[in-house]
Write an enzyme that holds these catalytic residues in place. Structure first.
Site, PDB file in Angstrom:
ATOM      1  N   TYR A   1      -5.106  21.234 -38.936  1.00 19.03           N
ATOM      2  CA  TYR A   1      -4.997  22.333 -39.901  1.00 19.03           C
ATOM      3  C   TYR A   1      -3.933  23.345 -39.454  1.00 19.03           C
ATOM      4  O   TYR A   1      -3.178  23.871 -40.287  1.00 19.03           O
ATOM      5  CB  TYR A   1      -6.366  23.017 -40.052  1.00 19.03           C
ATOM      6  CG  TYR A   1      -6.309  24.292 -40.867  1.00 19.03           C
ATOM      7  CD1 TYR A   1      -6.348  24.248 -42.264  1.00 19.03           C
ATOM      8  CD2 TYR A   1      -6.194  25.531 -40.241  1.00 19.03           C
ATOM      9  CE1 TYR A   1      -6.265  25.414 -43.012  1.00 19.03           C
ATOM     10  CE2 TYR A   1      -6.114  26.698 -40.981  1.00 19.03           C
ATOM     11  CZ  TYR A   1      -6.149  26.636 -42.364  1.00 19.03           C
ATOM     12  OH  TYR A   1      -6.061  27.795 -43.092  1.00 19.03           O
TER      13      TYR A   1
ATOM     14  N   GLN B   1     -20.033  28.688 -47.457  1.00 14.60           N
ATOM     15  CA  GLN B   1     -21.497  28.795 -47.527  1.00 14.60           C
ATOM     16  C   GLN B   1     -22.059  29.660 -46.414  1.00 14.60           C
ATOM     17  O   GLN B   1     -23.261  29.642 -46.158  1.00 14.60           O
ATOM     18  CB  GLN B   1     -22.115  27.386 -47.430  1.00 14.60           C
ATOM     19  CG  GLN B   1     -21.631  26.474 -48.524  1.00 14.60           C
ATOM     20  CD  GLN B   1     -22.113  25.051 -48.353  1.00 14.60           C
ATOM     21  OE1 GLN B   1     -23.010  24.618 -49.066  1.00 14.60           O
ATOM     22  NE2 GLN B   1     -21.553  24.335 -47.403  1.00 14.60           N
TER      23      GLN B   1
ATOM     24  N   ILE C   1     -21.227  29.519 -43.121  1.00 15.98           N
ATOM     25  CA  ILE C   1     -21.384  28.874 -41.812  1.00 15.98           C
ATOM     26  C   ILE C   1     -20.565  29.604 -40.750  1.00 15.98           C
ATOM     27  O   ILE C   1     -21.076  29.920 -39.660  1.00 15.98           O
ATOM     28  CB  ILE C   1     -21.004  27.380 -41.892  1.00 15.98           C
ATOM     29  CG1 ILE C   1     -22.008  26.648 -42.794  1.00 15.98           C
ATOM     30  CG2 ILE C   1     -20.955  26.754 -40.496  1.00 15.98           C
ATOM     31  CD1 ILE C   1     -21.702  25.189 -43.036  1.00 15.98           C
TER      32      ILE C   1
ATOM     33  N   TYR D   1     -11.651  37.115 -41.471  1.00 17.46           N
ATOM     34  CA  TYR D   1     -11.845  38.036 -40.348  1.00 17.46           C
ATOM     35  C   TYR D   1     -11.942  39.487 -40.837  1.00 17.46           C
ATOM     36  O   TYR D   1     -12.734  40.276 -40.316  1.00 17.46           O
ATOM     37  CB  TYR D   1     -10.723  37.877 -39.322  1.00 17.46           C
ATOM     38  CG  TYR D   1     -10.714  36.504 -38.671  1.00 17.46           C
ATOM     39  CD1 TYR D   1     -11.910  35.834 -38.407  1.00 17.46           C
ATOM     40  CD2 TYR D   1      -9.520  35.871 -38.321  1.00 17.46           C
ATOM     41  CE1 TYR D   1     -11.919  34.577 -37.829  1.00 17.46           C
ATOM     42  CE2 TYR D   1      -9.531  34.610 -37.728  1.00 17.46           C
ATOM     43  CZ  TYR D   1     -10.726  33.969 -37.495  1.00 17.46           C
ATOM     44  OH  TYR D   1     -10.745  32.720 -36.915  1.00 17.46           O
TER      45      TYR D   1
HETATM   46  C1  LIG Z   1     -11.908  30.250 -41.776  1.00 18.00           C
HETATM   47  C2  LIG Z   1     -13.179  29.405 -41.810  1.00 18.00           C
HETATM   48  C3  LIG Z   1     -13.702  29.256 -40.371  1.00 18.00           C
HETATM   49  C4  LIG Z   1     -14.226  30.098 -42.695  1.00 18.00           C
HETATM   50  O1  LIG Z   1     -15.394  29.286 -42.671  1.00 18.00           O
HETATM   51  P1  LIG Z   1     -16.483  29.364 -43.850  1.00 18.00           P
HETATM   52  O2  LIG Z   1     -17.730  28.750 -43.301  1.00 18.00           O
HETATM   53  O3  LIG Z   1     -15.932  28.794 -45.087  1.00 18.00           O
HETATM   54  O4  LIG Z   1     -16.646  30.937 -44.029  1.00 18.00           O
HETATM   55  P2  LIG Z   1     -17.970  31.648 -44.601  1.00 18.00           P
HETATM   56  O5  LIG Z   1     -18.525  30.799 -45.681  1.00 18.00           O
HETATM   57  O6  LIG Z   1     -18.878  31.976 -43.460  1.00 18.00           O
HETATM   58  O7  LIG Z   1     -17.381  32.977 -45.172  1.00 18.00           O
HETATM   59  C5  LIG Z   1     -17.992  34.207 -44.930  1.00 18.00           C
HETATM   60  C6  LIG Z   1     -17.396  35.256 -45.793  1.00 18.00           C
HETATM   61  O8  LIG Z   1     -15.970  35.257 -45.692  1.00 18.00           O
HETATM   62  C7  LIG Z   1     -15.400  34.995 -46.962  1.00 18.00           C
HETATM   63  N1  LIG Z   1     -14.324  34.027 -46.794  1.00 18.00           N
HETATM   64  C8  LIG Z   1     -14.358  32.862 -46.113  1.00 18.00           C
HETATM   65  N2  LIG Z   1     -13.196  32.195 -46.230  1.00 18.00           N
HETATM   66  C9  LIG Z   1     -12.428  32.980 -47.021  1.00 18.00           C
HETATM   67  C10 LIG Z   1     -11.143  32.831 -47.555  1.00 18.00           C
HETATM   68  N3  LIG Z   1     -10.419  31.740 -47.317  1.00 18.00           N
HETATM   69  N4  LIG Z   1     -10.668  33.810 -48.337  1.00 18.00           N
HETATM   70  C11 LIG Z   1     -11.395  34.908 -48.599  1.00 18.00           C
HETATM   71  N5  LIG Z   1     -12.627  35.105 -48.151  1.00 18.00           N
HETATM   72  C12 LIG Z   1     -13.147  34.142 -47.364  1.00 18.00           C
HETATM   73  C13 LIG Z   1     -16.480  34.370 -47.773  1.00 18.00           C
HETATM   74  O9  LIG Z   1     -16.301  34.659 -49.150  1.00 18.00           O
HETATM   75  C14 LIG Z   1     -17.692  35.034 -47.237  1.00 18.00           C
HETATM   76  O10 LIG Z   1     -17.854  36.316 -47.825  1.00 18.00           O
HETATM   77  P3  LIG Z   1     -19.321  36.818 -48.241  1.00 18.00           P
HETATM   78  O11 LIG Z   1     -20.094  36.951 -46.954  1.00 18.00           O
HETATM   79  O12 LIG Z   1     -19.055  38.095 -48.910  1.00 18.00           O
HETATM   80  O13 LIG Z   1     -19.855  35.745 -49.128  1.00 18.00           O
HETATM   81  C15 LIG Z   1     -12.909  28.000 -42.401  1.00 18.00           C
HETATM   82  O14 LIG Z   1     -12.289  28.155 -43.657  1.00 18.00           O
HETATM   83  C16 LIG Z   1     -12.035  27.102 -41.536  1.00 18.00           C
HETATM   84  O15 LIG Z   1     -12.529  26.396 -40.649  1.00 18.00           O
HETATM   85  N6  LIG Z   1     -10.725  27.117 -41.802  1.00 18.00           N
HETATM   86  C17 LIG Z   1      -9.780  26.237 -41.124  1.00 18.00           C
HETATM   87  C18 LIG Z   1      -9.701  26.503 -39.635  1.00 18.00           C
HETATM   88  C19 LIG Z   1      -9.376  27.934 -39.304  1.00 18.00           C
HETATM   89  O16 LIG Z   1      -8.558  28.583 -39.933  1.00 18.00           O
HETATM   90  N7  LIG Z   1     -10.048  28.423 -38.244  1.00 18.00           N
HETATM   91  C20 LIG Z   1      -9.777  29.732 -37.705  1.00 18.00           C
HETATM   92  C21 LIG Z   1      -8.632  29.633 -36.761  1.00 18.00           C
HETATM   93  S1  LIG Z   1      -8.254  31.212 -36.020  1.00 18.00           S
END
Ligand SMILES: CC(C)(COP(=O)(O)OP(=O)(O)OC[C@H]1O[C@@H](n2cnc3c(N)ncnc32)[C@H](O)[C@@H]1OP(=O)(O)O)[C@@H](O)C(=O)NCCC(=O)NCCS
Length: 159
Positions: free
Chosen positions: A26, A95, A97, A132
């Site tokens: 990614y 969701q 996570i 974040y």
């Molecule tokens: C970034 C990542 C870890 C988020 O994981 P996730 O399980 O989908 O995130 P969550 O479901 O826990 O999201 C929690 C909150 O953040 C928000 N959020 C998550 N991803 C978001 C996005 N892409 N854009 C905007 N808001 C986002 C959600 O809406 C949620 O808000 P809420 O609590 O008001 O409902 C995941 O998308 C991922 O693994 N991405 C690729 C790898 C990566 O970038 N890792 C980080 C490297 S530094």
């Protein structure tokens, strides 16, 4: 639908390497990954580990991980947590996570009296940066990361 977040088990070193490679893919950095299952077994599950991993399971399926270790702030006079990897598989995103994984580490900080919880993120990774922001993290714009590796590291070591 149920979310369980727990410590990684020794028999999950292969799963952890899979997650590391998926995250690197990614981040367009797959070519930089040389870590092996043996490396993970040694460093996470050998005697006196200094790096740790939480696994998120969604309905029993491995969905993501948070891999972390303790750092130290001399300003605060406290250890902190440095998050090395956060990853949720695409099918499980949105969701809560990642929020669950981060909340668990934040709780560890509070319970252990740690000063900081921090990590790096690539500048172009806007989805992660939005996530974040949503959990209260602030960017450290005045700092840049410095690294010595490869030939430069050898040269420095030789004085
Ligand atoms: C970034 C990542 C870890 C988020 O994981 P996730 O399980 O989908 O995130 P969550 O479901 O826990 O999201 C929690 C909150 O953040 C928000 N959020 C998550 N991803 C978001 C996005 N892409 N854009 C905007 N808001 C986002 C959600 O809406 C949620 O808000 P809420 O609590 O008001 O409902 C995941 O998308 C991922 O693994 N991405 C690729 C790898 C990566 O970038 N890792 C980080 C490297 S530094």
């Amino acid at each position: 639908m149920s979310l369980v977040i727990r410590e990684a088990r020794p028999d999950e070193a292969g799963l952890i390497v899979d997650f590391i490679c998926e995250l690197a893919e990614y981040e367009k950095l797959r070519h930089e990954v040389v870590a092996s299952i043996g490396d993970i077994e040694r460093d996470l599950f050998g005697p006196n580990p200094r790096v740790f991993c939480d696994i998120a399971e969604w309905d029993g399926a491995p969905a993501g991980l948070a891999l972390w270790f303790y750092n130290y702030s001399t300003f605060r006079g406290r250890h902190g947590i440095y998050l090395e990897d956060l990853y949720v598989r695409p099918a499980f995103r949105g969701q809560g996570i990642a929020k669950g994984l981060m909340a668990r580490l934040a709780r560890r900080c509070v319970d252990e009296g740690l000063g900081r919880f921090e990590w790096w993120v690539l500048n172009w990774n806007e989805p992660a940066i939005r996530f974040y922001r949503s959990i209260g993290a602030v960017p450290m714009d005045e700092w840049t990361v410095q690294r010595v590796t490869g030939a430069a590291l050898d040269a420095l070591a030789q004085g």
